[in-house]
Design a protein around this motif. Structure first.
Motif, PDB file in Angstrom:
ATOM      1  N   GLY A 101       0.779  -1.251  -0.078  1.00 52.66           N
ATOM      2  CA  GLY A 101       0.087   0.124  -0.158  1.00 52.66           C
ATOM      3  C   GLY A 101       0.765   1.273  -0.044  1.00 52.66           C
ATOM      4  N   PHE A 102       0.207   2.336   0.085  1.00 50.27           N
ATOM      5  CA  PHE A 102       0.731   3.613   0.064  1.00 50.27           C
ATOM      6  C   PHE A 102       1.170   4.150   1.251  1.00 50.27           C
ATOM      7  CE2 PHE A 102      -1.649   3.570  -3.965  1.00 50.27           C
ATOM      8  CZ  PHE A 102      -0.648   4.258  -4.739  1.00 50.27           C
ATOM      9  N   ASN A 103       2.521   4.542   1.468  1.00 48.60           N
ATOM     10  CA  ASN A 103       2.847   5.154   2.653  1.00 48.60           C
ATOM     11  C   ASN A 103       3.200   6.477   2.672  1.00 48.60           C
ATOM     12  OD1 ASN A 103       3.757   4.673   5.573  1.00 48.60           O
ATOM     13  ND2 ASN A 103       5.712   4.759   4.707  1.00 48.60           N
ATOM     14  N   VAL A 104       3.030   7.424   3.727  1.00 49.54           N
ATOM     15  CA  VAL A 104       3.416   8.679   3.976  1.00 49.54           C
ATOM     16  C   VAL A 104       4.609   8.688   4.986  1.00 49.54           C
ATOM     17  CG1 VAL A 104       2.575  11.171   4.354  1.00 49.54           C
ATOM     18  CG2 VAL A 104       1.262   9.544   3.262  1.00 49.54           C
ATOM     19  N   GLU A 105       5.569   9.159   4.573  1.00 54.28           N
ATOM     20  CA  GLU A 105       6.803   9.634   5.420  1.00 54.28           C
ATOM     21  C   GLU A 105       6.777  11.004   5.643  1.00 54.28           C
ATOM     22  OE1 GLU A 105      10.333   8.051   3.784  1.00 54.28           O
ATOM     23  OE2 GLU A 105       9.731   6.352   2.765  1.00 54.28           O
ATOM     24  N   ASN A 106       6.305  11.184   6.852  1.00 54.82           N
ATOM     25  CA  ASN A 106       5.969  12.700   7.488  1.00 54.82           C
ATOM     26  C   ASN A 106       7.103  13.019   8.259  1.00 54.82           C
ATOM     27  OD1 ASN A 106       4.945  15.010   8.136  1.00 54.82           O
ATOM     28  ND2 ASN A 106       2.794  14.429   8.246  1.00 54.82           N
ATOM     29  N   PRO A 107       7.778  13.966   8.022  1.00 60.08           N
ATOM     30  CA  PRO A 107       8.959  14.476   9.093  1.00 60.08           C
ATOM     31  C   PRO A 107       8.251  15.271  10.102  1.00 60.08           C
ATOM     32  CG  PRO A 107       8.911  15.961   7.221  1.00 60.08           C
ATOM     33  CD  PRO A 107       7.766  14.860   6.753  1.00 60.08           C
ATOM     34  N   ASN A 108       7.116  15.730   9.967  1.00 55.19           N
ATOM     35  CA  ASN A 108       6.119  16.385  11.189  1.00 55.19           C
ATOM     36  C   ASN A 108       5.712  15.665  12.381  1.00 55.19           C
ATOM     37  OD1 ASN A 108       6.605  18.872   9.667  1.00 55.19           O
ATOM     38  ND2 ASN A 108       5.188  17.903   8.202  1.00 55.19           N
ATOM     39  N   VAL A 109       5.742  14.399  12.026  1.00 54.65           N
ATOM     40  CA  VAL A 109       5.039  13.378  13.060  1.00 54.65           C
ATOM     41  C   VAL A 109       5.850  13.406  14.326  1.00 54.65           C
ATOM     42  CG1 VAL A 109       4.567  11.077  13.484  1.00 54.65           C
ATOM     43  CG2 VAL A 109       3.851  12.165  11.313  1.00 54.65           C
ATOM     44  N   VAL A 110       5.037  13.647  15.480  1.00 54.65           N
ATOM     45  CA  VAL A 110       6.254  13.430  16.792  1.00 54.65           C
ATOM     46  C   VAL A 110       5.559  12.245  17.392  1.00 54.65           C
ATOM     47  CG1 VAL A 110       6.329  15.984  16.987  1.00 54.65           C
ATOM     48  CG2 VAL A 110       4.622  14.803  17.855  1.00 54.65           C
ATOM     49  N   SER A 111       4.621  11.471  17.170  1.00 53.44           N
ATOM     50  CA  SER A 111       4.194  10.330  17.653  1.00 53.44           C
ATOM     51  C   SER A 111       3.134   9.640  16.598  1.00 53.44           C
ATOM     52  CB  SER A 111       3.687  10.349  19.013  1.00 53.44           C
ATOM     53  OG  SER A 111       2.523  11.008  19.185  1.00 53.44           O
ATOM     54  N   GLU A 112       3.052   8.424  16.708  1.00 55.73           N
ATOM     55  CA  GLU A 112       2.109   7.588  15.984  1.00 55.73           C
ATOM     56  C   GLU A 112       1.403   6.456  16.721  1.00 55.73           C
ATOM     57  OE1 GLU A 112       3.707   7.124  11.606  1.00 55.73           O
ATOM     58  OE2 GLU A 112       4.989   5.842  12.938  1.00 55.73           O
ATOM     59  N   CYS A 113       0.144   5.907  16.610  1.00 55.93           N
ATOM     60  CA  CYS A 113      -0.164   4.932  17.058  1.00 55.93           C
ATOM     61  C   CYS A 113       0.417   3.725  16.900  1.00 55.93           C
ATOM     62  CB  CYS A 113      -1.824   4.860  16.790  1.00 55.93           C
ATOM     63  SG  CYS A 113      -2.052   4.423  15.259  1.00 55.93           S
ATOM     64  N   GLY A 114       0.228   2.718  17.749  1.00 56.33           N
ATOM     65  CA  GLY A 114       0.895   1.493  17.601  1.00 56.33           C
ATOM     66  C   GLY A 114       0.498   0.637  16.136  1.00 56.33           C
ATOM     67  N   CYS A 115      -0.536   0.849  15.563  1.00 59.96           N
ATOM     68  CA  CYS A 115      -0.726   0.247  14.356  1.00 59.96           C
ATOM     69  C   CYS A 115      -0.471   1.063  13.328  1.00 59.96           C
ATOM     70  CB  CYS A 115      -2.467  -0.165  14.204  1.00 59.96           C
ATOM     71  SG  CYS A 115      -3.442   1.439  13.973  1.00 59.96           S
ATOM     72  N   GLY A 116      -0.105   2.234  13.414  1.00 64.66           N
ATOM     73  CA  GLY A 116       0.633   3.158  12.167  1.00 64.66           C
ATOM     74  C   GLY A 116      -0.515   3.925  11.521  1.00 64.66           C
TER      75      GLY A 116
END
Length: 121
Positions: A101-116
């Protein structure tokens, strides 16, 4: 509507890898959409356990206030509110054990949930 291009002098605020562009263009073609006018809309919406999530869909044309990028023949539409969260991101297509699938690599993210599936900036 403002326009940016991967071939222009300005550094693009959203980038799409060649593989992601090829996959998206193939899907646009399967949907019978005009790849010269239509494009991939990338947006951010409220949702998920971390507060925000990415959305993608195909649109026939950009909205008046969208920024339009073109990478490897794929047009990408981003609304102003979403741009605040995803500026500098790279859209890629990944395959792995969890699927493809498509994935976004975002330099602004400070945290993500466990499932991404969601994030916080």
């Amino acid at each position: 509507m403002s326009t940016d291009s991967a071939s222009g002098d300005a550094t693009p605020q959203i980038e799409v890898t060649e593989d992601a562009a090829e996959r998206a263009l193939g899907l646009l073609d399967e949907e019978g959409m005009d790849t010269d006018k239509s494009g991939l809309r990338l947006f951010v919406q409220q949702g998920g356990c971390a507060g925000l999530s990415y959305g993608m869909r195909f649109d026939d044309e950009p909205e008046e206030d969208d920024t339009v990028y073109e990478h490897h023949g794929l047009r990408v539409f981003v609304d102003p509110a979403s741009m605040n969260y995803i500026e500098g991101s790279i859209v890629d297509f990944e395959t792995g054990l969890q699927g493809a699938g498509f994935n976004v690599e975002n330099p602004n993210v400070v945290s993500e949930c466990g499932c991404g599936e969601s994030f916080r900036t």
